[in-house]
Design a protein around this motif. Sequence first.
Motif, PDB file in Angstrom:
ATOM      1  N   ASN A  84      16.103  -1.463  -7.190  1.00 56.93           N
ATOM      2  CA  ASN A  84      16.030  -1.521  -8.594  1.00 56.93           C
ATOM      3  C   ASN A  84      16.752  -0.217  -9.437  1.00 56.93           C
ATOM      4  O   ASN A  84      17.841  -0.056  -9.335  1.00 56.93           O
ATOM      5  CB  ASN A  84      14.699  -1.763  -9.226  1.00 56.93           C
ATOM      6  CG  ASN A  84      13.726  -1.279  -8.329  1.00 56.93           C
ATOM      7  OD1 ASN A  84      13.914  -0.199  -7.417  1.00 56.93           O
ATOM      8  ND2 ASN A  84      12.538  -1.767  -8.125  1.00 56.93           N
ATOM      9  N   PHE A  85      15.901   0.502 -10.249  1.00 57.47           N
ATOM     10  CA  PHE A  85      16.538   1.444 -11.013  1.00 57.47           C
ATOM     11  C   PHE A  85      16.470   2.755 -10.596  1.00 57.47           C
ATOM     12  O   PHE A  85      15.844   3.213  -9.363  1.00 57.47           O
ATOM     13  CB  PHE A  85      15.900   1.298 -12.436  1.00 57.47           C
ATOM     14  CG  PHE A  85      15.882  -0.040 -13.108  1.00 57.47           C
ATOM     15  CD1 PHE A  85      17.235  -0.337 -13.610  1.00 57.47           C
ATOM     16  CD2 PHE A  85      14.800  -0.629 -13.482  1.00 57.47           C
ATOM     17  CE1 PHE A  85      17.361  -1.275 -14.257  1.00 57.47           C
ATOM     18  CE2 PHE A  85      14.817  -1.880 -14.003  1.00 57.47           C
ATOM     19  CZ  PHE A  85      16.181  -2.395 -14.423  1.00 57.47           C
ATOM     20  N   LEU A  86      17.019   3.799 -11.290  1.00 60.55           N
ATOM     21  CA  LEU A  86      17.048   5.195 -10.625  1.00 60.55           C
ATOM     22  C   LEU A  86      15.546   5.787 -10.522  1.00 60.55           C
ATOM     23  O   LEU A  86      15.538   6.323  -9.311  1.00 60.55           O
ATOM     24  CB  LEU A  86      17.854   6.143 -11.641  1.00 60.55           C
ATOM     25  CG  LEU A  86      17.980   7.619 -11.235  1.00 60.55           C
ATOM     26  CD1 LEU A  86      18.648   7.827  -9.880  1.00 60.55           C
ATOM     27  CD2 LEU A  86      18.953   8.425 -12.188  1.00 60.55           C
ATOM     28  N   GLY A  87      14.824   5.690 -11.249  1.00 64.58           N
ATOM     29  CA  GLY A  87      13.596   6.195 -11.281  1.00 64.58           C
ATOM     30  C   GLY A  87      12.917   5.631 -10.022  1.00 64.58           C
ATOM     31  O   GLY A  87      12.227   6.404  -9.090  1.00 64.58           O
ATOM     32  N   ASP A  88      12.832   4.365  -9.577  1.00 65.57           N
ATOM     33  CA  ASP A  88      12.397   3.687  -8.581  1.00 65.57           C
ATOM     34  C   ASP A  88      12.816   4.102  -7.318  1.00 65.57           C
ATOM     35  O   ASP A  88      11.930   4.300  -6.345  1.00 65.57           O
ATOM     36  CB  ASP A  88      12.563   2.083  -8.851  1.00 65.57           C
ATOM     37  CG  ASP A  88      12.055   1.494  -9.902  1.00 65.57           C
ATOM     38  OD1 ASP A  88      10.844   1.693 -10.290  1.00 65.57           O
ATOM     39  OD2 ASP A  88      12.867   0.918 -10.768  1.00 65.57           O
ATOM     40  N   LEU A  89      14.007   4.531  -7.290  1.00 71.13           N
ATOM     41  CA  LEU A  89      14.436   5.052  -6.124  1.00 71.13           C
ATOM     42  C   LEU A  89      13.907   6.323  -5.734  1.00 71.13           C
ATOM     43  O   LEU A  89      13.617   6.657  -4.735  1.00 71.13           O
ATOM     44  CB  LEU A  89      16.123   5.149  -6.291  1.00 71.13           C
ATOM     45  CG  LEU A  89      16.912   5.941  -5.012  1.00 71.13           C
ATOM     46  CD1 LEU A  89      16.695   5.309  -3.689  1.00 71.13           C
ATOM     47  CD2 LEU A  89      18.363   6.424  -5.335  1.00 71.13           C
ATOM     48  N   VAL A  90      13.914   7.297  -6.853  1.00 71.35           N
ATOM     49  CA  VAL A  90      13.333   8.676  -6.514  1.00 71.35           C
ATOM     50  C   VAL A  90      11.758   8.650  -5.916  1.00 71.35           C
ATOM     51  O   VAL A  90      11.323   9.400  -5.177  1.00 71.35           O
ATOM     52  CB  VAL A  90      13.319   9.384  -7.877  1.00 71.35           C
ATOM     53  CG1 VAL A  90      12.854  10.533  -7.785  1.00 71.35           C
ATOM     54  CG2 VAL A  90      14.621   9.717  -8.267  1.00 71.35           C
ATOM     55  N   LEU A  91      11.150   7.500  -6.525  1.00 74.33           N
ATOM     56  CA  LEU A  91       9.573   7.391  -6.155  1.00 74.33           C
ATOM     57  C   LEU A  91       9.692   7.010  -4.485  1.00 74.33           C
ATOM     58  O   LEU A  91       8.417   6.902  -4.159  1.00 74.33           O
ATOM     59  CB  LEU A  91       9.103   6.486  -7.122  1.00 74.33           C
ATOM     60  CG  LEU A  91       8.990   6.925  -8.621  1.00 74.33           C
ATOM     61  CD1 LEU A  91       8.331   5.792  -9.361  1.00 74.33           C
ATOM     62  CD2 LEU A  91       7.787   8.131  -8.515  1.00 74.33           C
ATOM     63  N   THR A  92      10.686   6.505  -4.082  1.00 77.18           N
ATOM     64  CA  THR A  92      10.650   5.671  -2.606  1.00 77.18           C
ATOM     65  C   THR A  92      10.972   6.913  -1.735  1.00 77.18           C
ATOM     66  O   THR A  92      10.545   6.656  -0.427  1.00 77.18           O
ATOM     67  CB  THR A  92      11.774   4.859  -2.535  1.00 77.18           C
ATOM     68  OG1 THR A  92      11.519   4.113  -3.497  1.00 77.18           O
ATOM     69  CG2 THR A  92      11.558   4.184  -1.039  1.00 77.18           C
ATOM     70  N   LEU A  93      11.338   8.352  -2.366  1.00 72.08           N
ATOM     71  CA  LEU A  93      11.885   9.262  -1.240  1.00 72.08           C
ATOM     72  C   LEU A  93      10.852   9.764  -0.159  1.00 72.08           C
ATOM     73  O   LEU A  93      11.235   9.968   0.754  1.00 72.08           O
ATOM     74  CB  LEU A  93      12.608  10.263  -2.023  1.00 72.08           C
ATOM     75  CG  LEU A  93      13.875   9.919  -2.840  1.00 72.08           C
ATOM     76  CD1 LEU A  93      14.282  11.358  -3.641  1.00 72.08           C
ATOM     77  CD2 LEU A  93      14.802   9.514  -1.907  1.00 72.08           C
ATOM     78  N   PRO A  94       9.601  10.022  -0.918  1.00 73.82           N
ATOM     79  CA  PRO A  94       8.501  10.587   0.182  1.00 73.82           C
ATOM     80  C   PRO A  94       8.478   9.644   1.444  1.00 73.82           C
ATOM     81  O   PRO A  94       8.105   9.840   2.433  1.00 73.82           O
ATOM     82  CB  PRO A  94       7.532  10.774  -0.428  1.00 73.82           C
ATOM     83  CG  PRO A  94       7.745  11.054  -1.961  1.00 73.82           C
ATOM     84  CD  PRO A  94       9.095  10.180  -2.030  1.00 73.82           C
ATOM     85  N   ALA A  95       8.650   8.350   1.071  1.00 71.30           N
ATOM     86  CA  ALA A  95       8.393   7.154   1.908  1.00 71.30           C
ATOM     87  C   ALA A  95       9.533   7.189   2.933  1.00 71.30           C
ATOM     88  O   ALA A  95       9.484   7.129   4.492  1.00 71.30           O
ATOM     89  CB  ALA A  95       8.224   5.979   1.540  1.00 71.30           C
ATOM     90  N   LEU A  96      10.718   7.541   2.644  1.00 68.43           N
ATOM     91  CA  LEU A  96      11.867   7.543   3.484  1.00 68.43           C
ATOM     92  C   LEU A  96      11.789   8.818   4.147  1.00 68.43           C
ATOM     93  O   LEU A  96      12.119   8.597   5.418  1.00 68.43           O
ATOM     94  CB  LEU A  96      13.101   7.571   2.739  1.00 68.43           C
ATOM     95  CG  LEU A  96      13.395   6.402   1.960  1.00 68.43           C
ATOM     96  CD1 LEU A  96      14.657   6.483   0.781  1.00 68.43           C
ATOM     97  CD2 LEU A  96      13.682   5.099   2.875  1.00 68.43           C
ATOM     98  N   ASP A  97      11.308   9.965   3.556  1.00 66.08           N
ATOM     99  CA  ASP A  97      11.305  11.180   4.530  1.00 66.08           C
ATOM    100  C   ASP A  97      10.034  10.892   5.769  1.00 66.08           C
ATOM    101  O   ASP A  97      10.095  11.364   6.907  1.00 66.08           O
ATOM    102  CB  ASP A  97      10.315  12.407   3.548  1.00 66.08           C
ATOM    103  CG  ASP A  97      11.432  12.966   2.967  1.00 66.08           C
ATOM    104  OD1 ASP A  97      12.833  12.826   3.268  1.00 66.08           O
ATOM    105  OD2 ASP A  97      11.188  13.335   1.854  1.00 66.08           O
ATOM    106  N   ALA A  98       9.001  10.084   5.420  1.00 69.96           N
ATOM    107  CA  ALA A  98       8.014   9.737   6.360  1.00 69.96           C
ATOM    108  C   ALA A  98       8.487   8.981   7.656  1.00 69.96           C
ATOM    109  O   ALA A  98       8.136   9.318   8.719  1.00 69.96           O
ATOM    110  CB  ALA A  98       6.926   9.052   5.704  1.00 69.96           C
ATOM    111  N   LEU A  99       9.296   7.975   7.152  1.00 71.11           N
ATOM    112  CA  LEU A  99      10.233   7.057   8.277  1.00 71.11           C
ATOM    113  C   LEU A  99      10.858   7.978   9.074  1.00 71.11           C
ATOM    114  O   LEU A  99      10.891   7.788  10.222  1.00 71.11           O
ATOM    115  CB  LEU A  99      10.841   6.043   7.502  1.00 71.11           C
ATOM    116  CG  LEU A  99      10.201   4.892   6.917  1.00 71.11           C
ATOM    117  CD1 LEU A  99      11.143   3.813   6.067  1.00 71.11           C
ATOM    118  CD2 LEU A  99       9.403   3.956   7.899  1.00 71.11           C
TER     119      LEU A  99
END
Length: 389
Positions: A26-41
């Motif tokens: 979806n949008f730019l802000g939504d991507l940013v909010l996903t970053l900690p989960a990507l770090d955890a993965l």
Amino acid sequence: MPRSAPLTPAGARVPGVERIAVLRANFLGDLVLTLPALDALRAAYPDAEITLLGAPLHAALLDGRPGPWDRVVVVPPWPGVRDAPGASRDGAEVREFLAGQRDEGYDLALQLHGGGGNSNPFVAALGARVTAGARDVGAPPLDRWLPYVSDQHEVLRCLEVAGLLGAVPVTLEPRLAVTPEDAAAADGVLPPGPEPWVALHPGAQDPRRRWPAECFAEIAGGLAGEGARVVLVGAGEDDRRAADAIRAATTAPPLDLVGRLSLSALAGVLARCRLVVANDSGPRHLAEAVGTATVGVFLERNLLNAGPLTRRQHRVAVSARTACPVCGVDQGRARCGHDASLVADVPLETVRAAALDLLEDGGPSVHPAAAAARQRRRPAQQPGRRAAR
């Protein structure tokens, strides 16, 4: 609402994982909010290839940027996932895309895109060995799922989904690397000088979240009076109109970069700033991710889902209003169709005081991340292993 998510073997790491797909398109802000989960993965599966299934803007921002992903693949239009004219679940483009993604042989596929009514079928169609995601009322289940609850912060929701696969949080605040290309782009548009830069972003995806342009103009004038150099950022016709109104209302018009910046250049400009004052918007989230202090104007319900988690560098000015100023309909229950601002009554003095406080104690006029990126440009270094491609 479904309450009995299958908790076994959820939470256990999956053995033999080589390829992971993550849906967030979806949008730019939504991507940013996903970053900690990507770090955890990345921490849980350090040797796996992580593919972000995203939108074109995600590829534009992440291409060549080090981070907890290996590549970005743009998903085709799919109703409720990437809405666009002609979006379909069974068109030729979708069938070709899904066939190619199944050939990738994903071991894990995560849905970080919402309640799953539209996104869970998409993730299930990838053919991964194990799927995981949130599940709202009526949404089909994935292999590992948890109930979708609307009154939860998106960072925590995404981390919980990653936790279904044994990924333990390593950070709560989103972080995005600033590249030498970002810094060079900022150098190309921001005149040098000792004064600190402050960026204003008067736009927002939802017009009801836009603070009036005249209020931003007052902030611009006050910050300029304190010795700051003000720059306007944004894109699109609405941002253009707001920027024009701000410039017309100030005696010392700010530098206007609305519509002139790529996402890479925007990241560089925001990293060069000591402070960003913005509505609840993608650029405010991006500023937080590159380490710049922010003052955000929020609706109370959006603050719960997407506001900054800490206050040392990030302040908020909040409106609890839910009634439409035009017709009185409670916007928390139904959208009436009017686009009148619900944050117009946020006091100017609240935003001004927070901005001046952070301007005084917000760090150097050239943000350390941007300075470090420019330093790295001098002796050439090998790029990190993790980069979008």
